[in-house]
Motif scaffolding. Sequence first.
Motif, mmCIF file in Angstrom:
data_model
loop_
_atom_site.group_PDB
_atom_site.id
_atom_site.type_symbol
_atom_site.label_atom_id
_atom_site.label_comp_id
_atom_site.label_asym_id
_atom_site.label_seq_id
_atom_site.Cartn_x
_atom_site.Cartn_y
_atom_site.Cartn_z
ATOM 1 N N PRO A 47 0.797 -1.234 0.000
ATOM 2 C CA PRO A 47 0.000 0.000 0.000
ATOM 3 C C PRO A 47 0.827 1.281 0.000
ATOM 4 C CG PRO A 47 -0.927 -1.588 1.529
ATOM 5 C CD PRO A 47 0.383 -2.163 1.068
ATOM 6 N N ASP A 48 1.980 1.263 0.650
ATOM 7 C CA ASP A 48 2.799 2.474 0.745
ATOM 8 C C ASP A 48 3.711 2.678 -0.463
ATOM 9 O OD1 ASP A 48 1.703 3.012 3.231
ATOM 10 O OD2 ASP A 48 3.265 1.895 4.312
ATOM 11 N N LEU A 49 3.801 1.682 -1.351
ATOM 12 C CA LEU A 49 4.730 1.772 -2.478
ATOM 13 C C LEU A 49 4.056 1.849 -3.833
ATOM 14 C CD1 LEU A 49 7.432 -0.888 -1.446
ATOM 15 C CD2 LEU A 49 7.607 1.595 -1.264
ATOM 16 N N VAL A 50 2.820 1.374 -3.932
ATOM 17 C CA VAL A 50 2.209 1.186 -5.245
ATOM 18 C C VAL A 50 2.057 2.504 -6.014
ATOM 19 C CG1 VAL A 50 -0.131 1.235 -4.249
ATOM 20 C CG2 VAL A 50 0.273 0.155 -6.480
ATOM 21 N N LEU A 51 1.651 3.583 -5.341
ATOM 22 C CA LEU A 51 1.487 4.862 -6.045
ATOM 23 C C LEU A 51 2.818 5.389 -6.562
ATOM 24 C CD1 LEU A 51 -1.131 6.781 -3.852
ATOM 25 C CD2 LEU A 51 -1.494 5.670 -6.058
ATOM 26 N N TRP A 52 3.877 5.227 -5.774
ATOM 27 C CA TRP A 52 5.195 5.718 -6.196
ATOM 28 C C TRP A 52 5.741 4.873 -7.339
ATOM 29 C CZ3 TRP A 52 5.367 10.279 -4.354
ATOM 30 C CH2 TRP A 52 4.828 10.548 -3.105
ATOM 31 N N ALA A 53 5.434 3.573 -7.325
ATOM 32 C CA ALA A 53 5.859 2.718 -8.438
ATOM 33 C C ALA A 53 5.189 3.163 -9.746
ATOM 34 C CB ALA A 53 5.516 1.251 -8.134
ATOM 35 N N LEU A 54 3.907 3.505 -9.683
ATOM 36 C CA LEU A 54 3.204 3.997 -10.871
ATOM 37 C C LEU A 54 3.740 5.364 -11.300
ATOM 38 C CD1 LEU A 54 -0.430 3.003 -9.839
ATOM 39 C CD2 LEU A 54 0.948 1.912 -11.614
ATOM 40 N N LEU A 55 4.087 6.189 -10.324
ATOM 41 C CA LEU A 55 4.635 7.510 -10.636
ATOM 42 C C LEU A 55 5.927 7.387 -11.447
ATOM 43 C CD1 LEU A 55 4.727 10.622 -10.179
ATOM 44 C CD2 LEU A 55 5.998 10.150 -8.081
ATOM 45 N N VAL A 56 6.773 6.444 -11.079
ATOM 46 C CA VAL A 56 8.031 6.231 -11.811
ATOM 47 C C VAL A 56 7.757 5.893 -13.268
ATOM 48 C CG1 VAL A 56 10.031 4.694 -12.016
ATOM 49 C CG2 VAL A 56 9.365 5.580 -9.782
ATOM 50 N N VAL A 57 6.749 5.061 -13.515
ATOM 51 C CA VAL A 57 6.418 4.666 -14.894
ATOM 52 C C VAL A 57 6.003 5.885 -15.718
ATOM 53 C CG1 VAL A 57 4.964 3.202 -16.334
ATOM 54 C CG2 VAL A 57 5.703 2.385 -14.092
ATOM 55 N N VAL A 58 5.134 6.713 -15.160
ATOM 56 C CA VAL A 58 4.640 7.890 -15.882
ATOM 57 C C VAL A 58 5.785 8.862 -16.171
ATOM 58 C CG1 VAL A 58 3.030 9.825 -15.824
ATOM 59 C CG2 VAL A 58 2.366 7.636 -14.845
ATOM 60 N N VAL A 59 6.643 9.087 -15.195
ATOM 61 C CA VAL A 59 7.766 10.008 -15.391
ATOM 62 C C VAL A 59 8.724 9.446 -16.434
ATOM 63 C CG1 VAL A 59 9.784 11.043 -14.279
ATOM 64 C CG2 VAL A 59 7.572 11.028 -13.099
ATOM 65 N N TRP A 60 9.034 8.169 -16.346
ATOM 66 C CA TRP A 60 9.935 7.535 -17.315
ATOM 67 C C TRP A 60 9.399 7.675 -18.735
ATOM 68 C CZ3 TRP A 60 9.424 3.203 -20.572
ATOM 69 C CH2 TRP A 60 10.613 2.691 -21.079
ATOM 70 N N ASP A 117 -6.334 -3.356 -2.021
ATOM 71 C CA ASP A 117 -7.325 -2.796 -1.111
ATOM 72 C C ASP A 117 -7.584 -1.317 -1.398
ATOM 73 O OD1 ASP A 117 -9.188 -2.907 0.901
ATOM 74 O OD2 ASP A 117 -7.735 -2.412 2.482
ATOM 75 N N HIS A 118 -7.709 -0.980 -2.704
ATOM 76 C CA HIS A 118 -8.048 0.376 -3.170
ATOM 77 C C HIS A 118 -6.946 1.410 -2.919
ATOM 78 C CE1 HIS A 118 -12.069 -1.151 -3.861
ATOM 79 N NE2 HIS A 118 -12.185 -1.477 -2.583
ATOM 80 N N HIS A 119 -5.734 0.987 -2.623
ATOM 81 C CA HIS A 119 -4.662 1.944 -2.335
ATOM 82 C C HIS A 119 -4.071 2.579 -3.593
ATOM 83 C CE1 HIS A 119 -4.740 0.270 1.760
ATOM 84 N NE2 HIS A 119 -4.151 1.394 2.107
ATOM 85 N N SER A 120 -4.420 2.075 -4.776
ATOM 86 C CA SER A 120 -3.966 2.717 -6.016
ATOM 87 C C SER A 120 -5.153 3.179 -6.861
ATOM 88 C CB SER A 120 -3.098 1.752 -6.833
ATOM 89 O OG SER A 120 -3.857 0.639 -7.265
ATOM 90 N N GLU A 121 -6.298 3.267 -6.214
ATOM 91 C CA GLU A 121 -7.512 3.642 -6.928
ATOM 92 C C GLU A 121 -7.425 5.069 -7.451
ATOM 93 O OE1 GLU A 121 -10.098 1.555 -8.269
ATOM 94 O OE2 GLU A 121 -10.453 0.979 -6.181
ATOM 95 N N VAL A 122 -7.901 5.289 -8.681
ATOM 96 C CA VAL A 122 -8.064 6.634 -9.224
ATOM 97 C C VAL A 122 -9.505 6.782 -9.691
ATOM 98 C CG1 VAL A 122 -5.646 6.974 -9.895
ATOM 99 C CG2 VAL A 122 -7.225 5.884 -11.502
ATOM 100 N N MET A 123 -9.911 8.013 -9.971
ATOM 101 C CA MET A 123 -11.314 8.248 -10.309
ATOM 102 C C MET A 123 -11.761 7.430 -11.509
ATOM 103 S SD MET A 123 -11.830 12.350 -9.695
ATOM 104 C CE MET A 123 -10.348 12.840 -10.594
ATOM 105 N N ALA A 124 -10.897 7.292 -12.508
ATOM 106 C CA ALA A 124 -11.283 6.582 -13.728
ATOM 107 C C ALA A 124 -11.541 5.104 -13.469
ATOM 108 C CB ALA A 124 -10.206 6.758 -14.793
#
Length: 309
Positions: free
Chosen positions: A165-178, A257-264
């Motif tokens: 839960p504490d890492l998933v958003l940052w892992a996705l952030l790396v992909v978008v920035v890359w 458990d919804h920790h990477s949920e976004v509106m879409a």
Amino acid sequence: MRKGQYRFVAGFLFAPVALYVTFVIWPYIQTFGYSLTDWKGQSQTFKFVGLDNYKALFQDDIFMGAIWHNILFLIFIPLVTILLALFFAFMLNVGGRSRAGGVAGVAGSKYYKIIYFFPQVLSLAIMAVLFGAVYRSDGGGMLNGLLIKLGLVDAQSPIEWLNEPDLVLWALLVVVVWHGVGFYLVLFSAAMQSIPKDIYEAALIDGAGRSQSFFRITLPLLWESVQTAWVYLGIAAMDMFILVSTMTSGDYGGGPDHHSEVMATVMMRNFLLYGKSGYACAMGVVMLVLTLIVSVFTLRATRRDRVEF
């Protein structure tokens, strides 16, 4: 403008305006209309419920959490992407020193531009597959394998990057920035190449260093490009559906458990899985309004007097 010219211009504008209204404006109007009903998606009959969907929306903890995740993406994706793209663009265009004492990019800059831009040619589906292998939660994953080789992670308990839960958003952030840095590097490089080299050479003669050249010359003259980049990245941060739905666990993503949920993802799950189409349309309207607010706010907050040269 003479009378005949009005008809000429109107004749050219009629078809594109009609297409835009039909395929862009009208679907928005339909979505807002459906958001005021209990439409189930497949049914042809539905009843008007007014603002009930919107009231339920703001009592939905999952959707409110998804808004918070989008806000985090909205803060960090533009900030990190633009900072990295500006730094690399500056180094590749004016960060080096030519033998004659003039201004030039670092050695091999034309090859670096190709390398940095390469992620941009990959589709989001391919990116999801690639980074799925990078973030694998066993020793066969590239990142875990590297950390195990370096002795930083125990081989028996590797890091579950997309299930923490504490890492998933940052892992996705790396992909978008890359994925995004290369495109904005090229955008900023094109803008930098329009800046006369005489300005940088005059600054060099006056004893300006790289940091002074960047903040006093490059950034003010690139401000309109930075503003445009911020708006586009902000819109991308308000979406994030493809990456979240393909890289994270759960129906249409959003795990763990919804920790990477976004509106879409919440919207698509309600529309396609739960059959709550009117409710999902209300989410779509909220997404539209928030995206418009972000775009207008960004344009006004970054507005400044035009610097000419």
